[in-house]
Design a protein around this motif. Structure first.
Motif, mmCIF file in Angstrom:
data_model
loop_
_atom_site.group_PDB
_atom_site.id
_atom_site.type_symbol
_atom_site.label_atom_id
_atom_site.label_comp_id
_atom_site.label_asym_id
_atom_site.label_seq_id
_atom_site.Cartn_x
_atom_site.Cartn_y
_atom_site.Cartn_z
ATOM 1 N N ILE A 172 1.681 34.173 -28.354
ATOM 2 C CA ILE A 172 2.185 33.113 -29.241
ATOM 3 C C ILE A 172 3.340 32.469 -28.480
ATOM 4 O O ILE A 172 4.391 33.093 -28.300
ATOM 5 C CB ILE A 172 2.697 33.686 -30.574
ATOM 6 N N VAL A 173 3.127 31.259 -28.006
ATOM 7 C CA VAL A 173 4.110 30.602 -27.129
ATOM 8 C C VAL A 173 5.460 30.453 -27.834
ATOM 9 O O VAL A 173 6.521 30.596 -27.234
ATOM 10 C CB VAL A 173 3.583 29.218 -26.684
ATOM 11 N N SER A 174 5.392 30.185 -29.141
ATOM 12 C CA SER A 174 6.639 29.897 -29.856
ATOM 13 C C SER A 174 7.382 31.150 -30.294
ATOM 14 O O SER A 174 8.457 31.052 -30.886
ATOM 15 C CB SER A 174 6.320 29.041 -31.083
ATOM 16 N N SER A 175 6.846 32.355 -29.983
ATOM 17 C CA SER A 175 7.485 33.571 -30.510
ATOM 18 C C SER A 175 8.899 33.770 -29.952
ATOM 19 O O SER A 175 9.775 34.253 -30.662
ATOM 20 C CB SER A 175 6.617 34.796 -30.233
ATOM 21 N N ILE A 176 9.115 33.372 -28.695
ATOM 22 C CA ILE A 176 10.451 33.559 -28.114
ATOM 23 C C ILE A 176 11.454 32.662 -28.823
ATOM 24 O O ILE A 176 12.564 33.088 -29.155
ATOM 25 C CB ILE A 176 10.437 33.301 -26.585
ATOM 26 N N GLU A 177 11.041 31.411 -29.091
ATOM 27 C CA GLU A 177 11.956 30.489 -29.795
ATOM 28 C C GLU A 177 12.241 30.984 -31.213
ATOM 29 O O GLU A 177 13.385 30.949 -31.677
ATOM 30 C CB GLU A 177 11.359 29.078 -29.826
ATOM 31 N N LEU A 178 11.202 31.482 -31.884
ATOM 32 C CA LEU A 178 11.392 32.014 -33.239
ATOM 33 C C LEU A 178 12.334 33.219 -33.210
ATOM 34 O O LEU A 178 13.196 33.371 -34.082
ATOM 35 C CB LEU A 178 10.046 32.450 -33.820
ATOM 36 N N ALA A 179 12.142 34.084 -32.192
ATOM 37 C CA ALA A 179 12.988 35.273 -32.061
ATOM 38 C C ALA A 179 14.438 34.863 -31.847
ATOM 39 O O ALA A 179 15.353 35.427 -32.464
ATOM 40 C CB ALA A 179 12.500 36.135 -30.898
ATOM 41 N N ARG A 180 14.662 33.862 -30.973
ATOM 42 C CA ARG A 180 16.034 33.394 -30.700
ATOM 43 C C ARG A 180 16.679 32.861 -31.971
ATOM 44 O O ARG A 180 17.812 33.198 -32.307
ATOM 45 C CB ARG A 180 16.010 32.288 -29.636
ATOM 46 N N ILE A 181 15.931 32.012 -32.703
ATOM 47 C CA ILE A 181 16.494 31.407 -33.916
ATOM 48 C C ILE A 181 16.828 32.493 -34.951
ATOM 49 O O ILE A 181 17.932 32.536 -35.497
ATOM 50 C CB ILE A 181 15.515 30.377 -34.533
#
Lengths: 167, 427
Positions: A44-53
């Motif tokens: 899931i490409v967006s998982s890192i951004e979601l984790a950061r947020i």
């Protein structure tokens, strides 16, 4: 005074109420990120951004809960060394400084949110305001706690001054 | 600019303002009155300070430690360690150190280890005839191994701030952690001459097997963590998440010691403990930025190099300063404050930053066990009703072997660098 404590308790409940799902969401997102990448080979490409947020949200909400519990690290030796009225006065000064700092975080935090509103996360496509919003929001809670502490410490100072004057 | 920044911070900290708030005020006031920078920059720095994929591992390591304690996993580890070294004189004290070494492979915090393992171990040692203060002192000293054997929260913080591979830092901790355990065991053997220590009973092989079987699933945690990082399957952050989920599955589904109703409390506690560190990191981010534009690193490098260019002399001075500061200030705060100041100096002297990271973390961990400001002392004293002043006296000889290990790793970099160079060559 009672109203200040009620507001502070309400802010604390809000922070805790938000922290539990965000915390669980954060843990799930990071774990799912690993699972989809290594097990299903479909990251899931967006998982890192979601984790950061979600981490930034959890970190600042946690900081607000810490303020309420007076758990933030501090040196207490001067407070311990100063007797009676001096200590009460020092506590009032500390509460005022905290109040001022948290007010600054609210005001400038809102300005920052407005500044980044039009920039977006590359993978999620969400506005960057979601990354910056937890700071002014948590600072609001911190401000309410600091206000309640200021009321408490002022009361303590005034009662000590009253006792001193009566002697 | 740097002068007012430091003066404001020190005055506010000494006055008793929370460190994070004092740091934030010092940064904002300095930006407003001593630089042309807009104060909104402080807000941006606060967010970017915690918006780091490396720091994300902190709550996971906290959560793993918490689940291990709540789930009764520490009790199983201690029973296993006890079955291995029980028959030796002072066996329970040795088991204390050994159990802390094993727990160190799962948890990344000395304070969590001292709190979790301490209650179980001190009670058992006392029942066998150990003085409570001695049991508490050994527990405090042994808990400092926690952040040296990977995983380690201080190493994550250092790695994020110094931009050093956390994987290499983790691997660098194996030999120093083992040396700390062995040196403490050596002191226990020596102590036995001074104060006859009790002997635990001998354990049959089937009892050792039973203890191993009961601890087996928890013993897999460090293998998942380190194996995952080494094989390149996970980054340290991802490994921390996998370890936390594994600890949850273990304590919730298999051991069934954690209930659904416990989960919100565990989550809140985990993030509140994390926030104590991350809020300081957040406000210190602006502080580090001002130090960089104030060229404090260059100033420190120039003035140090004018005195000596011998890295060993500089490391000795830093070690002495950190040991003194570690007695007076909280380890996490020191780590966050001093890493951006000392790293440029180490780079200029050619000291490997993985080596220096281990020196710094080990040094500051000695600080958590030494009076007057030692967090492990406070936790163990409070949880086990040991008088703080008596524990402070008792713990001093137990810090001596830790200082010897610190000197060894300082002057024999191979002790730190051997494992990372061997297992992560070229990475």
């Amino acid at each position: 005074m009672h109203l200040l404590w009620q507001l502070s308790d309400w802010a604390d409940r809000l922070a805790r109420w938000l922290l539990v799902p965000i915390g669980i969401g954060f843990i799930s997102v990071v774990f799912l990120g690993v699972l989809t990448r290594y097990v299903f080979h479909a990251p899931i490409v967006s998982s890192i951004e979601l984790a950061r947020i979600s981490f930034v949200w959890a970190a600042f909400l946690g900081a607000a809960i810490c303020v309420k519990g007076e758990k933030h690290t501090r040196f207490a030796f001067l407070l311990d060394a100063v007797p009676g009225r001096g200590r009460a006065a020092l506590k009032v000064v500390i509460a005022l400084l905290c109040l001022g700092f948290f007010a600054f975080l609210v005001v400038k935090g809102v300005q920052m949110v407005r500044m980044v509103e039009a920039t977006y996360f590359p993978a999620l496509g969400w506005s960057q305001l979601w990354l910056y919003l937890p700071l002014p929001l948590s600072a609001c809670c911190m401000f309410l706690h600091a206000l309640a502490f200021l009321g408490r410490d002022l009361n303590a100072l005034l009662s000590q001054t009253g006792q001193g004057g009566g002697r | 600019m740097i002068g007012p920044l430091l003066v404001f911070f020190v005055v506010l900290a000494v006055a008793g303002v929370p460190i994070a708030v004092g740091m934030g005020i010092a940064v904002v006031v300095t930006m407003a009155f001593f630089t042309p920078l807009p104060t909104i920059g402080a807000i941006q720095r606060m967010i970017t300070g915690v918006d780091s994929f490396v720091l994300i591992s902190i709550p996971f390591f906290m959560l793993t430690g918490r689940l291990m304690n709540v789930g009764g996993i520490t009790t199983r580890l201690f029973a296993f360690a006890r079955s291995l070294v029980g028959p030796i004189r002072g066996g329970m004290a040795h088991a204390n150190v050994l159990a802390n070494m094993i727990l160190a492979g799962m948890s990344g915090s000395a304070v969590a280890d001292a709190g979790g393992m301490g209650v179980v171990v001190i009670k058992a040692m006392q029942q066998q005839g150990y003085r409570k203060e001695l049991a508490a002192a050994i527990t405090v000293a042994a808990s400092t191994i926690g952040p040296i054997i990977p995983p380690s929260i201080p190493m994550v913080i250092y790695g994020a701030m110094a931009e050093v591979s956390v994987g290499k830092l983790f691997l660098g901790g194996f030999v120093p952690g083992a040396l700390m355990g062995l040196s403490l065991m050596g002191l226990i053997a020596f102590w036995n001459r001074r104060e006859r220590l009790p002997v635990d009973r001998a354990y049959h092989l089937w009892e050792i097997w039973k203890a191993f079987r009961e601890a087996f699933l928890s013993l897999l945690t460090p293998i998942i963590l380190i194996g995952g990082i080494l094989s390149g399957i996970f980054t340290p952050t991802e490994a921390s998440a996998v370890a936390a989920v594994y600890a949850f599955i273990l304590s919730f589904f298999i051991l069934r010691t954690v209930k659904v109703a416990d989960i919100p409390g565990i989550i809140v506690d985990t993030f509140v403990t994390t926030a104590v560190v991350t809020f300081i990191i957040s406000t210190t981010s602006g502080f580090s930025y001002l130090l960089i534009i104030g060229r404090i690193g260059t100033l420190l490098v120039d003035s140090t190099l004018a005195l000596t260019t011998n890295p060993y002399v500089v490391l000795l001075i830093i070690n002495v300063a950190l040991l003194i500061l570690g007695c007076l200030m909280e380890a996490g705060v020191l780590l966050i404050l001093l890493t951006p100041i000392l790293v440029p100096l180490m780079k200029s002297l050619g000291v490997d930053l993985v080596h220096f990271g281990l020196i710094m973390v080990l040094n500051l961990m000695i600080g958590v066990a030494t009076p007057p400001v030692g967090m492990c002392l406070f936790v163990v004293s409070e949880a086990n009703e040991v008088k703080l002043e008596r524990l402070m006296r008792e713990v001093i000889p137990w810090c001596a072997p830790l200082i010897v290990v610190l000197l060894l790793i300082t002057y024999m970099p191979g002790l730190v660098m051997w494992v990372p160079n061997w297992l992560m060559a070229g990475k």
